[in-house]
Design a protein around this motif. Structure first.
Motif, PDB file in Angstrom:
ATOM      1  N   LEU A 113     -66.470  15.187  83.777  1.00 56.75           N
ATOM      2  CA  LEU A 113     -66.012  16.230  84.687  1.00 56.75           C
ATOM      3  C   LEU A 113     -65.933  17.591  84.012  1.00 56.75           C
ATOM      4  O   LEU A 113     -66.153  18.622  84.647  1.00 56.75           O
ATOM      5  CB  LEU A 113     -64.635  15.861  85.262  1.00 56.75           C
ATOM      6  N   TRP A 114     -65.621  17.606  82.714  1.00 58.28           N
ATOM      7  CA  TRP A 114     -65.451  18.866  81.994  1.00 58.28           C
ATOM      8  C   TRP A 114     -66.671  19.251  81.160  1.00 58.28           C
ATOM      9  O   TRP A 114     -66.639  20.255  80.455  1.00 58.28           O
ATOM     10  CB  TRP A 114     -64.219  18.788  81.093  1.00 58.28           C
ATOM     11  N   ALA A 115     -67.735  18.478  81.244  1.00 54.09           N
ATOM     12  CA  ALA A 115     -68.897  18.723  80.384  1.00 54.09           C
ATOM     13  C   ALA A 115     -69.469  20.125  80.564  1.00 54.09           C
ATOM     14  O   ALA A 115     -69.914  20.750  79.602  1.00 54.09           O
ATOM     15  CB  ALA A 115     -69.974  17.675  80.650  1.00 54.09           C
ATOM     16  N   ASN A 116     -69.475  20.638  81.789  1.00 54.24           N
ATOM     17  CA  ASN A 116     -70.063  21.951  82.049  1.00 54.24           C
ATOM     18  C   ASN A 116     -69.027  23.029  82.313  1.00 54.24           C
ATOM     19  O   ASN A 116     -69.343  24.077  82.880  1.00 54.24           O
ATOM     20  CB  ASN A 116     -71.033  21.845  83.233  1.00 54.24           C
ATOM     21  N   ALA A 117     -67.805  22.784  81.908  1.00 55.90           N
ATOM     22  CA  ALA A 117     -66.750  23.790  82.073  1.00 55.90           C
ATOM     23  C   ALA A 117     -67.070  25.024  81.238  1.00 55.90           C
ATOM     24  O   ALA A 117     -67.726  24.938  80.194  1.00 55.90           O
ATOM     25  CB  ALA A 117     -65.402  23.218  81.646  1.00 55.90           C
ATOM     26  N   PRO A 118     -66.622  26.202  81.683  1.00 58.26           N
ATOM     27  CA  PRO A 118     -66.848  27.404  80.888  1.00 58.26           C
ATOM     28  C   PRO A 118     -66.065  27.361  79.588  1.00 58.26           C
ATOM     29  O   PRO A 118     -65.062  26.656  79.483  1.00 58.26           O
ATOM     30  CB  PRO A 118     -66.342  28.528  81.807  1.00 58.26           C
ATOM     31  N   GLY A 119     -66.534  28.101  78.613  1.00 58.51           N
ATOM     32  CA  GLY A 119     -65.849  28.150  77.336  1.00 58.51           C
ATOM     33  C   GLY A 119     -66.823  28.163  76.174  1.00 58.51           C
ATOM     34  O   GLY A 119     -68.005  27.867  76.338  1.00 58.51           O
ATOM     35  N   PRO A 120     -66.339  28.480  74.968  1.00 60.62           N
ATOM     36  CA  PRO A 120     -67.205  28.577  73.792  1.00 60.62           C
ATOM     37  C   PRO A 120     -67.720  27.223  73.332  1.00 60.62           C
ATOM     38  O   PRO A 120     -67.124  26.179  73.615  1.00 60.62           O
ATOM     39  CB  PRO A 120     -66.299  29.216  72.738  1.00 60.62           C
ATOM     40  N   ARG A 121     -68.818  27.252  72.593  1.00 61.07           N
ATOM     41  CA  ARG A 121     -69.457  26.036  72.069  1.00 61.07           C
ATOM     42  C   ARG A 121     -69.850  26.252  70.607  1.00 61.07           C
ATOM     43  O   ARG A 121     -70.016  27.384  70.151  1.00 61.07           O
ATOM     44  CB  ARG A 121     -70.725  25.708  72.855  1.00 61.07           C
ATOM     45  N   VAL A 122     -70.041  25.136  69.902  1.00 59.74           N
ATOM     46  CA  VAL A 122     -70.607  25.164  68.552  1.00 59.74           C
ATOM     47  C   VAL A 122     -71.707  24.122  68.478  1.00 59.74           C
ATOM     48  O   VAL A 122     -71.750  23.185  69.278  1.00 59.74           O
ATOM     49  CB  VAL A 122     -69.544  24.894  67.460  1.00 59.74           C
ATOM     50  N   SER A 123     -72.597  24.279  67.502  1.00 63.21           N
ATOM     51  CA  SER A 123     -73.672  23.317  67.307  1.00 63.21           C
ATOM     52  C   SER A 123     -73.148  22.103  66.543  1.00 63.21           C
ATOM     53  O   SER A 123     -72.056  22.130  65.951  1.00 63.21           O
ATOM     54  CB  SER A 123     -74.812  23.955  66.514  1.00 63.21           C
ATOM     55  N   ALA A 124     -73.944  21.032  66.518  1.00 65.02           N
ATOM     56  CA  ALA A 124     -73.571  19.839  65.768  1.00 65.02           C
ATOM     57  C   ALA A 124     -73.430  20.160  64.282  1.00 65.02           C
ATOM     58  O   ALA A 124     -72.532  19.643  63.607  1.00 65.02           O
ATOM     59  CB  ALA A 124     -74.610  18.743  65.986  1.00 65.02           C
ATOM     60  N   GLY A 125     -74.304  21.007  63.778  1.00 70.85           N
ATOM     61  CA  GLY A 125     -74.218  21.401  62.374  1.00 70.85           C
ATOM     62  C   GLY A 125     -72.941  22.175  62.073  1.00 70.85           C
ATOM     63  O   GLY A 125     -72.304  21.965  61.027  1.00 70.85           O
ATOM     64  N   GLN A 126     -72.574  23.069  62.965  1.00 69.41           N
ATOM     65  CA  GLN A 126     -71.338  23.820  62.781  1.00 69.41           C
ATOM     66  C   GLN A 126     -70.119  22.901  62.843  1.00 69.41           C
ATOM     67  O   GLN A 126     -69.171  23.061  62.067  1.00 69.41           O
ATOM     68  CB  GLN A 126     -71.226  24.902  63.857  1.00 69.41           C
ATOM     69  N   ALA A 127     -70.163  21.915  63.733  1.00 70.16           N
ATOM     70  CA  ALA A 127     -69.049  20.973  63.843  1.00 70.16           C
ATOM     71  C   ALA A 127     -68.887  20.178  62.550  1.00 70.16           C
ATOM     72  O   ALA A 127     -67.767  19.966  62.069  1.00 70.16           O
ATOM     73  CB  ALA A 127     -69.265  20.025  65.020  1.00 70.16           C
ATOM     74  N   ALA A 128     -70.008  19.743  61.963  1.00 68.94           N
ATOM     75  CA  ALA A 128     -69.950  18.998  60.707  1.00 68.94           C
ATOM     76  C   ALA A 128     -69.364  19.853  59.595  1.00 68.94           C
ATOM     77  O   ALA A 128     -68.561  19.377  58.775  1.00 68.94           O
ATOM     78  CB  ALA A 128     -71.345  18.511  60.332  1.00 68.94           C
ATOM     79  N   GLN A 129     -69.749  21.116  59.558  1.00 67.19           N
ATOM     80  CA  GLN A 129     -69.221  22.024  58.546  1.00 67.19           C
ATOM     81  C   GLN A 129     -67.725  22.245  58.735  1.00 67.19           C
ATOM     82  O   GLN A 129     -66.954  22.221  57.767  1.00 67.19           O
ATOM     83  CB  GLN A 129     -69.959  23.361  58.618  1.00 67.19           C
ATOM     84  N   LEU A 130     -67.304  22.419  59.979  1.00 63.38           N
ATOM     85  CA  LEU A 130     -65.891  22.643  60.262  1.00 63.38           C
ATOM     86  C   LEU A 130     -65.049  21.424  59.887  1.00 63.38           C
ATOM     87  O   LEU A 130     -63.930  21.558  59.379  1.00 63.38           O
ATOM     88  CB  LEU A 130     -65.701  22.980  61.740  1.00 63.38           C
TER      89      LEU A 130
END
Length: 279
Positions: A113-130
């Motif tokens: 239900l929330w998959a297409n909600a507005p808001g910021p995103r990061v890439s998979a690579g950025q998530a791994a780094q974080l």
């Protein structure tokens, strides 16, 4: 009432019970065949903003100042209550198949239900780094799985269900569900990323001690104003949902950070968050 609609109501009940009011539950349980007027000054939009802003001093259920603005604005309103980008179930169509059955993880429903909600995103690579990022001003004890801050400015990144890690856990500074300690009065900023491919997650710092409950957020509100990011939906081709919560750790004590999706804290998405005495 169908199993599908019951599951939707269960999914949104945790939000309503935590103090967001009945507006979201009404939107979920209604027929959805008629979206409310979307004019900026219309009564429905005014009510929506009032409902969202009165929760803990203006922090929206998605948390974070950037996402607050997205969800408080017209884009968030249209997504929640109607318009071309609204989930199909709000318009009386396209009920997600995962809502069928009695053993469905509520997070799987909310993730869709929330998959297409507005808001910021990061890439998979950025998530791994974080997820492996060592916070400034922190002492890391890997044997004890503990992170202790000596500074009154705390910056953390939290990745929910990261790739290559245990499911239903948080990764922080390369650790799984570490114990976090901050000084009393610290200004805390936590960036949360949902890396789970098919389940919604969030993060709330709560005073609830009933972490073994399927729904610890039913027994206690967030511990601090602004210490809640409720639901981050499934990643899409646009990236992984991220939101930032900001709060002041004003009262010494032992709290918990948990995923507020029903059942997730019980399954292991939790850790201690200790606010130490000022020195």
């Amino acid at each position: 009432m169908t199993r599908m609609r019951i599951t939707v109501l269960i999914s949104v009940a945790v939000v309503a019970a935590a103090g967001l009011g009945v507006g979201l539950a009404v939107a979920a349980s209604g027929s959805g065949t008629q979206a409310p007027a979307a004019a900026a000054g219309s009564p429905p939009y005014s009510y929506y903003r009032s409902m969202m802003s009165r929760y803990y001093g203006g922090s929206s259920m998605m948390g974070g100042s950037g996402t607050d603005q997205q969800m408080m604005g017209m884009a968030g309103y249209r997504w929640m209550f109607g318009g071309a980008s609204a989930p199909g179930w709000m318009q009386g169509t396209d009920m997600p198949g995962s809502m069928m059955g009695t053993g469905t993880d509520t997070g799987m429903v909310m993730g869709q239900l929330w998959a297409n909600a507005p808001g910021p995103r990061v890439s998979a690579g950025q998530a791994a780094q974080l997820g492996g990022q060592i916070p400034a001003g922190a002492r890391i004890d890997r044997a004890a799985k503990a992170i202790t801050f000596s500074t009154t400015t705390v910056r953390l990144a939290v990745v929910a269900s990261p790739a290559g890690g245990p499911d239903e856990t948080f990764r922080i500074a390369g650790l799984v569900n570490p114990a976090i300690t901050v000084p009393a009065g610290a200004k805390v900023r936590i960036q949360v990323v949902n890396a789970d491919p098919d389940t919604a997650h969030g993060l709330v710092v709560t005073a609830s001690q009933n972490i073994s409950s399927p729904m610890p957020m039913m027994t206690s509100h967030p511990a601090f104003t602004g210490s809640a990011v409720w639901f981050l939906g499934n990643p899409t081709t646009a990236g992984m949902h991220t939101a930032t919560l900001t709060f002041t750790a004003s009262t010494p004590g032992t709290y918990h950070y948990v995923c507020p999706v029903p059942g997730h804290a019980q399954e292991g998405m939790t850790g201690t968050f200790t606010v130490g005495n000022s020195s």
